[in-house]
Design a protein around this motif. Structure first.
Motif, PDB file in Angstrom:
ATOM      1  N   GLU A   1       0.836  -1.202   0.000  1.00  0.00           N
ATOM      2  CA  GLU A   1       0.000   0.000   0.000  1.00  0.00           C
ATOM      3  C   GLU A   1       0.878   1.262   0.000  1.00  0.00           C
ATOM      4  O   GLU A   1       0.576   2.239  -0.684  1.00  0.00           O
ATOM      5  CB  GLU A   1      -0.913  -0.015   1.231  1.00  0.00           C
ATOM      6  CG  GLU A   1      -1.788   1.222   1.403  1.00  0.00           C
ATOM      7  CD  GLU A   1      -2.964   1.264   0.456  1.00  0.00           C
ATOM      8  OE1 GLU A   1      -3.156   0.294  -0.295  1.00  0.00           O
ATOM      9  OE2 GLU A   1      -3.683   2.283   0.448  1.00  0.00           O
TER      10      GLU A   1
ATOM     11  N   LEU B   1       2.232   1.700  -3.429  1.00  0.00           N
ATOM     12  CA  LEU B   1       1.138   2.089  -4.335  1.00  0.00           C
ATOM     13  C   LEU B   1       0.723   3.542  -4.108  1.00  0.00           C
ATOM     14  O   LEU B   1       0.352   4.243  -5.044  1.00  0.00           O
ATOM     15  CB  LEU B   1      -0.065   1.162  -4.151  1.00  0.00           C
ATOM     16  CG  LEU B   1       0.053  -0.228  -4.786  1.00  0.00           C
ATOM     17  CD1 LEU B   1      -1.114  -1.114  -4.373  1.00  0.00           C
ATOM     18  CD2 LEU B   1       0.081  -0.112  -6.309  1.00  0.00           C
ATOM     19  N   MET B   2       0.779   3.979  -2.841  1.00  0.00           N
ATOM     20  CA  MET B   2       0.407   5.373  -2.555  1.00  0.00           C
ATOM     21  C   MET B   2       1.412   6.339  -3.194  1.00  0.00           C
ATOM     22  O   MET B   2       1.041   7.400  -3.675  1.00  0.00           O
ATOM     23  CB  MET B   2       0.342   5.623  -1.038  1.00  0.00           C
ATOM     24  CG  MET B   2      -0.900   5.085  -0.374  1.00  0.00           C
ATOM     25  SD  MET B   2      -2.458   5.626  -1.102  1.00  0.00           S
ATOM     26  CE  MET B   2      -2.541   7.319  -0.580  1.00  0.00           C
TER      27      MET B   2
ATOM     28  N   ILE C   1       0.485   6.352  -6.798  1.00  0.00           N
ATOM     29  CA  ILE C   1      -0.734   7.099  -7.157  1.00  0.00           C
ATOM     30  C   ILE C   1      -0.455   8.602  -7.193  1.00  0.00           C
ATOM     31  O   ILE C   1      -0.968   9.318  -8.055  1.00  0.00           O
ATOM     32  CB  ILE C   1      -1.912   6.765  -6.202  1.00  0.00           C
ATOM     33  CG1 ILE C   1      -3.228   7.337  -6.736  1.00  0.00           C
ATOM     34  CG2 ILE C   1      -1.713   7.279  -4.791  1.00  0.00           C
ATOM     35  CD1 ILE C   1      -3.658   6.776  -8.023  1.00  0.00           C
TER      36      ILE C   1
ATOM     37  N   TRP D   1      -1.208  10.585 -10.642  1.00  0.00           N
ATOM     38  CA  TRP D   1      -2.119  11.728 -10.773  1.00  0.00           C
ATOM     39  C   TRP D   1      -1.406  12.908 -11.429  1.00  0.00           C
ATOM     40  O   TRP D   1      -1.969  13.617 -12.258  1.00  0.00           O
ATOM     41  CB  TRP D   1      -2.660  12.161  -9.401  1.00  0.00           C
ATOM     42  CG  TRP D   1      -3.807  11.331  -8.924  1.00  0.00           C
ATOM     43  CD1 TRP D   1      -3.850  10.599  -7.789  1.00  0.00           C
ATOM     44  CD2 TRP D   1      -5.080  11.126  -9.565  1.00  0.00           C
ATOM     45  NE1 TRP D   1      -5.049   9.949  -7.688  1.00  0.00           N
ATOM     46  CE2 TRP D   1      -5.828  10.257  -8.747  1.00  0.00           C
ATOM     47  CE3 TRP D   1      -5.657  11.591 -10.744  1.00  0.00           C
ATOM     48  CZ2 TRP D   1      -7.124   9.839  -9.072  1.00  0.00           C
ATOM     49  CZ3 TRP D   1      -6.947  11.172 -11.072  1.00  0.00           C
ATOM     50  CH2 TRP D   1      -7.649  10.313 -10.239  1.00  0.00           C
TER      51      TRP D   1
ATOM     52  N   PHE E   1      -2.209  15.414 -20.132  1.00  0.00           N
ATOM     53  CA  PHE E   1      -3.216  16.342 -20.656  1.00  0.00           C
ATOM     54  C   PHE E   1      -2.549  17.581 -21.252  1.00  0.00           C
ATOM     55  O   PHE E   1      -2.851  17.979 -22.385  1.00  0.00           O
ATOM     56  CB  PHE E   1      -4.170  16.740 -19.528  1.00  0.00           C
ATOM     57  CG  PHE E   1      -5.347  17.549 -19.993  1.00  0.00           C
ATOM     58  CD1 PHE E   1      -6.209  17.052 -20.960  1.00  0.00           C
ATOM     59  CD2 PHE E   1      -5.605  18.797 -19.453  1.00  0.00           C
ATOM     60  CE1 PHE E   1      -7.302  17.799 -21.384  1.00  0.00           C
ATOM     61  CE2 PHE E   1      -6.698  19.550 -19.871  1.00  0.00           C
ATOM     62  CZ  PHE E   1      -7.551  19.050 -20.833  1.00  0.00           C
TER      63      PHE E   1
ATOM     64  N   ASN F   1      -7.011   1.396  -1.081  1.00  0.00           N
ATOM     65  CA  ASN F   1      -7.323   2.742  -1.588  1.00  0.00           C
ATOM     66  C   ASN F   1      -6.458   3.111  -2.776  1.00  0.00           C
ATOM     67  O   ASN F   1      -6.948   3.653  -3.773  1.00  0.00           O
ATOM     68  CB  ASN F   1      -7.114   3.786  -0.491  1.00  0.00           C
ATOM     69  CG  ASN F   1      -8.077   3.591   0.661  1.00  0.00           C
ATOM     70  OD1 ASN F   1      -8.578   2.486   0.844  1.00  0.00           O
ATOM     71  ND2 ASN F   1      -8.333   4.623   1.405  1.00  0.00           N
ATOM     72  N   ALA F   2      -5.152   2.812  -2.671  1.00  0.00           N
ATOM     73  CA  ALA F   2      -4.230   3.203  -3.741  1.00  0.00           C
ATOM     74  C   ALA F   2      -4.564   2.460  -5.034  1.00  0.00           C
ATOM     75  O   ALA F   2      -4.623   3.066  -6.108  1.00  0.00           O
ATOM     76  CB  ALA F   2      -2.796   2.920  -3.328  1.00  0.00           C
TER      77      ALA F   2
ATOM     78  N   LEU G   1      -7.580   3.969  -6.570  1.00  0.00           N
ATOM     79  CA  LEU G   1      -7.307   5.263  -7.200  1.00  0.00           C
ATOM     80  C   LEU G   1      -6.594   5.081  -8.538  1.00  0.00           C
ATOM     81  O   LEU G   1      -6.875   5.791  -9.501  1.00  0.00           O
ATOM     82  CB  LEU G   1      -6.471   6.137  -6.259  1.00  0.00           C
ATOM     83  CG  LEU G   1      -7.215   6.716  -5.053  1.00  0.00           C
ATOM     84  CD1 LEU G   1      -6.242   7.356  -4.087  1.00  0.00           C
ATOM     85  CD2 LEU G   1      -8.254   7.735  -5.507  1.00  0.00           C
ATOM     86  N   ILE G   2      -5.668   4.115  -8.578  1.00  0.00           N
ATOM     87  CA  ILE G   2      -4.925   3.873  -9.822  1.00  0.00           C
ATOM     88  C   ILE G   2      -5.879   3.392 -10.918  1.00  0.00           C
ATOM     89  O   ILE G   2      -5.827   3.850 -12.065  1.00  0.00           O
ATOM     90  CB  ILE G   2      -3.788   2.851  -9.584  1.00  0.00           C
ATOM     91  CG1 ILE G   2      -2.675   3.519  -8.768  1.00  0.00           C
ATOM     92  CG2 ILE G   2      -3.228   2.328 -10.900  1.00  0.00           C
ATOM     93  CD1 ILE G   2      -1.598   2.577  -8.285  1.00  0.00           C
TER      94      ILE G   2
ATOM     95  N   ILE H   1      -9.124   3.893 -11.058  1.00  0.00           N
ATOM     96  CA  ILE H   1     -10.033   4.989 -11.439  1.00  0.00           C
ATOM     97  C   ILE H   1      -9.317   5.946 -12.387  1.00  0.00           C
ATOM     98  O   ILE H   1      -9.891   6.424 -13.369  1.00  0.00           O
ATOM     99  CB  ILE H   1     -10.546   5.727 -10.185  1.00  0.00           C
ATOM    100  CG1 ILE H   1     -11.529   4.824  -9.437  1.00  0.00           C
ATOM    101  CG2 ILE H   1     -11.220   7.045 -10.553  1.00  0.00           C
ATOM    102  CD1 ILE H   1     -11.928   5.331  -8.077  1.00  0.00           C
ATOM    103  N   PHE H   2      -8.022   6.178 -12.093  1.00  0.00           N
ATOM    104  CA  PHE H   2      -7.227   7.030 -12.982  1.00  0.00           C
ATOM    105  C   PHE H   2      -7.156   6.415 -14.385  1.00  0.00           C
ATOM    106  O   PHE H   2      -7.346   7.099 -15.391  1.00  0.00           O
ATOM    107  CB  PHE H   2      -5.822   7.205 -12.404  1.00  0.00           C
ATOM    108  CG  PHE H   2      -4.836   7.713 -13.409  1.00  0.00           C
ATOM    109  CD1 PHE H   2      -4.825   9.040 -13.769  1.00  0.00           C
ATOM    110  CD2 PHE H   2      -3.934   6.851 -14.011  1.00  0.00           C
ATOM    111  CE1 PHE H   2      -3.931   9.508 -14.713  1.00  0.00           C
ATOM    112  CE2 PHE H   2      -3.046   7.304 -14.951  1.00  0.00           C
ATOM    113  CZ  PHE H   2      -3.037   8.643 -15.303  1.00  0.00           C
TER     114      PHE H   2
ATOM    115  N   ASN I   1     -10.363   6.887 -16.199  1.00  0.00           N
ATOM    116  CA  ASN I   1     -10.563   8.247 -16.707  1.00  0.00           C
ATOM    117  C   ASN I   1      -9.668   8.546 -17.908  1.00  0.00           C
ATOM    118  O   ASN I   1     -10.107   9.136 -18.895  1.00  0.00           O
ATOM    119  CB  ASN I   1     -10.287   9.274 -15.604  1.00  0.00           C
ATOM    120  CG  ASN I   1     -11.408   9.305 -14.591  1.00  0.00           C
ATOM    121  OD1 ASN I   1     -12.517   8.887 -14.871  1.00  0.00           O
ATOM    122  ND2 ASN I   1     -11.117   9.766 -13.403  1.00  0.00           N
TER     123      ASN I   1
ATOM    124  N   TYR J   1     -10.330  12.661 -19.727  1.00  0.00           N
ATOM    125  CA  TYR J   1      -9.429  13.816 -19.653  1.00  0.00           C
ATOM    126  C   TYR J   1      -9.377  14.567 -20.990  1.00  0.00           C
ATOM    127  O   TYR J   1      -9.410  15.788 -21.030  1.00  0.00           O
ATOM    128  CB  TYR J   1      -8.016  13.371 -19.278  1.00  0.00           C
ATOM    129  CG  TYR J   1      -7.901  12.848 -17.863  1.00  0.00           C
ATOM    130  CD1 TYR J   1      -8.518  13.499 -16.807  1.00  0.00           C
ATOM    131  CD2 TYR J   1      -7.183  11.696 -17.585  1.00  0.00           C
ATOM    132  CE1 TYR J   1      -8.430  13.023 -15.517  1.00  0.00           C
ATOM    133  CE2 TYR J   1      -7.074  11.215 -16.281  1.00  0.00           C
ATOM    134  CZ  TYR J   1      -7.701  11.880 -15.257  1.00  0.00           C
ATOM    135  OH  TYR J   1      -7.602  11.413 -13.976  1.00  0.00           O
TER     136      TYR J   1
END
Lengths: 266, 267
Positions: free
Chosen positions: A24, A27-28, A31, A35, A42, B177-178, B181-182, B184-185, B188, B194
Motif C-alpha cells: 500500500e 502504491l500510494m 498514485i 495523478w 493532458f 485505496n491506492a 485510485l490507480i 479509477i485514474f 478516466n 481527460y
C-alpha cells in the motif's frame, strides 16, 4: 520548540505506520506520481495539438503546470490533510480533537503521513527541471527567487482554498463534496494559460475562484505575458503574497468556524 | 414481490440524494460550471486551429461536454451513504450482505442500477439544455442516435463491471485505496474523460484498444460525433459486447470466490 518536537515525533510515527503495509505504501507513492502524470499527459496532448496556446510557446506553458504541481506537492506534504477532512468531521473525530491539549488544526494535519506526496513531488520536480531546461529565459537570482516565492505562495493559496471548504464542512458536513471538485478544477484549469478562455470565464477563475494566482500569474510575470492576462500587472506580480494573505485569512476563518462548531449533538 | 424488492433496493441511493437538497444543488452548480468551463476551453483552443486529429471544433466541444455529462452517470457520493464495499470491509459489516434473503451480487447490481438511472436523468436533462442552447451538436441522423444509445448502454454495463472489480478487490486486500485510485485514474485516462483519445499518439490509441476502458465512454461518444462512422460501428459494438460478457462472467466468478473469504466475528 516543544510543539515542533511533538509534531516531528508524531510525523515519524505516522510514517512508520504507513510502512506497515508495504505494498500500500509503494502504491500510494505510485498514485501520487500517476495523478501528476495525468496532468502532464493532458498538458502535453494539448501542447502537441494546439501549438502556441494563448500566445505562449510550449516551453513557457510548461512553466505553469510545473509551478502548480510543485506547489501542490508541497501542499500535500505539509498542509494537505485539510483536504478531505470532511470525513473526520462526519465521523465526529473533531469532537475528540477538541478534548486534547493540542490545537485542533495541528491534530488534523498530524492525522497521517501523506505518502502520496512523495510521488507528487518526484514528478513535480522532474517536470520543473524539464520546464527550466527548455526555458529560453535568463534565470537571474531575481527570477529564481520569484519562482520560489510563487511556489510557496501557490502552496498557501491551495491550502487556503481547502481550509475554507473545511470551515464550511464544520457547519455543513456535506460541503466536503466541494473539495473534490476544487481539486479537479485546480488540476485541469490551473495548468495552462487562462487567456485561452473567454474573458468572463478567465475573470471567474481569477476573482471568483483565485486559481489564476497559483501558477498562471506568476508564470506570466516571469515570461513577460503579465500585461495580457486581463488583470492589473501589480496584482499578478503580487501572486505569492496573495497566497500567504489568503492562507492567513483562512486560518482566521477556521478559528471563527471552530468556535461556532456545534458537533453532532448540538 | 421480487420486483418490489428490486425497486426498493434500486431506489436507496437516489432517495438519499432527493432528501439532500444541498447536495443536489451542489451537483447542479458543479455540472453547469463544468460544462461552461469545458466548452469555453475547447472553443478557445480551436480559435486558432482548424480540424485537429480528425476532429472539428464542433465535434471536440460536443465530445468534451458529453463526457462531462456522462461522468454524472456513476458519480454519486456513495461514501456518504456508508454502503460501499470498502467501508463494509473496513467495519466488518459486509457479513450482513450475506445474511439477507437477497444475494449480495444482486443487491450490488440493483444499487448500481438505481444510481445509474438517477445519474442518467441528470445527464439527459443536461444534454437537452445543452442541445437547446447550441452547446452540443445533435446527432447526424436517427440511425446514429440509435447506435449511440445502444453503445452507451453497453458502455454502462462495461463500466459497472469495471467498478465492480474495484469493489471486489476489497475482499482480497486489507487496504486497497491506492489500487482503487490507480484503476479509477486508468478508467478516466483510457476512456477519454481527460481528453478525447483521438488527440493522443497512435501507440496510445492502439494500447487502449486492448483494454476495456475505451468501451465505456470513448466508443459511444465517438459514434455520436461521427468520428466512428456507422459502417465501423458494428465492429465497435461487438467489441463492447465482448467486454461486457467477459467482464460479467469474470465478476460472477469473483463473487463466488469472495463469498468464501467473508468472516463473521473474526472466524
Amino acid at each position: 520548540m516543544n510543539a515542533v518536537r511533538i509534531a516531528w515525533r508524531v510525523t515519524r510515527l505516522n510514517f512508520r505506520a504507513q510502512l506497515e503495509y508495504r505494498t500500500e505504501f509503494l502504491l500510494m507513492i505510485a498514485i501520487g506520481a500517476i495523478w501528476q502524470v495525468s496532468v502532464i499527459v493532458f498538458a502535453t496532448v494539448l501542447l502537441t495539438r494546439f501549438t502556441g496556446m494563448g500566445g505562449w510557446d510550449s516551453s513557457e506553458v510548461l512553466l505553469i503546470p510545473a509551478t502548480r504541481m510543485l506547489a501542490h506537492g508541497l501542499f500535500v506534504l505539509f498542509l494537505g490533510r485539510v483536504h478531505g477532512s470532511g470525513r473526520q468531521i462526519q465521523e465526529g473525530r473533531i469532537d475528540i480533537y477538541l478534548t486534547r491539549p493540542m490545537p485542533v488544526h495541528r491534530q488534523l494535519q498530524l492525522e497521517f503521513f501523506p505518502t502520496n506526496a512523495i510521488g507528487d513531488l518526484t514528478v513535480a520536480v522532474g517536470l520543473m527541471v524539464g520546464a527550466l531546461s527548455r526555458s529560453q529565459l535568463d534565470w537571474t537570482p531575481g527570477r529564481v527567487s520569484y519562482l520560489i516565492a510563487a511556489i510557496i505562495g501557490g502552496m498557501f493559496l491551495e491550502a487556503a482554498l481547502f481550509t475554507a471548504v473545511t470551515c464550511a464542512a464544520l457547519r455543513f458536513p456535506a460541503a466536503d463534496y466541494w473539495s473534490r471538485w476544487l481539486e479537479e478544477l485546480l488540476g485541469t484549469f490551473g495548468s495552462y494559460p487562462l487567456n485561452v478562455l473567454p474573458k468572463a470565464v478567465g475573470g471567474l477563475l481569477t476573482y471568483g475562484l483565485p486559481l489564476a494566482f497559483v501558477a498562471y500569474f506568476p508564470a506570466a510575470v516571469l515570461t513577460g505575458h503579465a500585461h495580457d492576462t486581463g488583470a492589473p500587472y501589480w496584482l499578478a506580480a503580487l501572486s505569492p503574497l496573495v497566497g500567504v494573505a489568503a492562507y492567513l485569512g483562512s486560518r482566521v476563518l477556521w478559528r471563527w468556524s471552530l468556535r461556532h462548531y456545534a458537533g453532532i449533538n448540538g | 414481490m421480487a420486483v418490489l424488492h428490486a425497486w426498493r433496493a434500486a431506489r436507496v441511493t437516489p432517495l438519499g440524494e432527493l432528501h439532500a437538497p444541498p447536495r443536489m444543488t451542489a451537483v447542479l452548480v458543479r455540472l453547469v460550471v463544468q460544462v461552461i468551463l469545458v466548452a469555453s476551453l475547447w472553443h478557445g483552443l480551436y480559435s486558432h486551429a482548424g480540424t485537429t486529429a480528425g476532429l472539428s471544433e464542433g465535434q471536440a466541444v460536443t465530445y468534451a461536454v458529453l463526457a462531462v455529462l456522462a461522468s454524472r452517470l456513476r458519480e454519486l457520493d456513495q461514501y456518504a451513504g456508508r454502503d460501499t464495499v470498502l467501508q463494509h470491509m473496513h467495519f466488518g459489516t459486509i457479513v450482513y450482505w450475506y445474511l439477507r434473503p437477497l444475494p449480495p451480487q444482486r443487491y450490488h447490481a440493483l444499487r448500481a442500477l438505481g444510481e445509474q438511472v438517477y445519474g442518467f436523468a441528470w445527464a439527459l436533462g443536461g444534454y437537452l439544455v445543452c442541445l437547446a442552447a447550441g452547446v452540443v451538436d445533435p446527432p447526424k441522423s436517427a440511425a446514429v442516435a440509435g447506435v449511440f444509445a445502444l453503445s452507451l448502454l453497453l458502455g454502462q454495463v462495461v463500466l459497472y463491471n469495471v467498478m465492480l472489480l474495484l469493489d471486489q478487490l476489497c475482499f482480497w486486500t486489507v487496504r486497497n485505496n491506492a489500487a482503487m485510485l490507480i484503476l479509477i485514474f486508468a478508467q478516466n485516462l483510457l476512456s477519454g474523460v481527460y481528453a478525447p483519445l483521438w488527440f493522443f499518439p497512435d501507440w496510445f490509441i492502439t494500447l487502449s484498444g486492448f483494454l476495456p476502458f475505451q468501451a465505456t465512454l470513448s466508443v459511444p461518444l465517438s459514434i455520436y460525433i461521427g468520428r466512428i462512422p456507422l459502417s465501423d460501428a458494428g465492429a465497435q459494438l461487438a467489441i463492447q459486447a465482448g467486454w461486457a460478457v467477459a467482464l460479467t462472467l469474470f465478476t460472477r466468478f469473483l463473487w463466488r470466490r469472495a463469498a468464501r473469504r467473508v468472516m463473521s466475528q473474526g472466524g
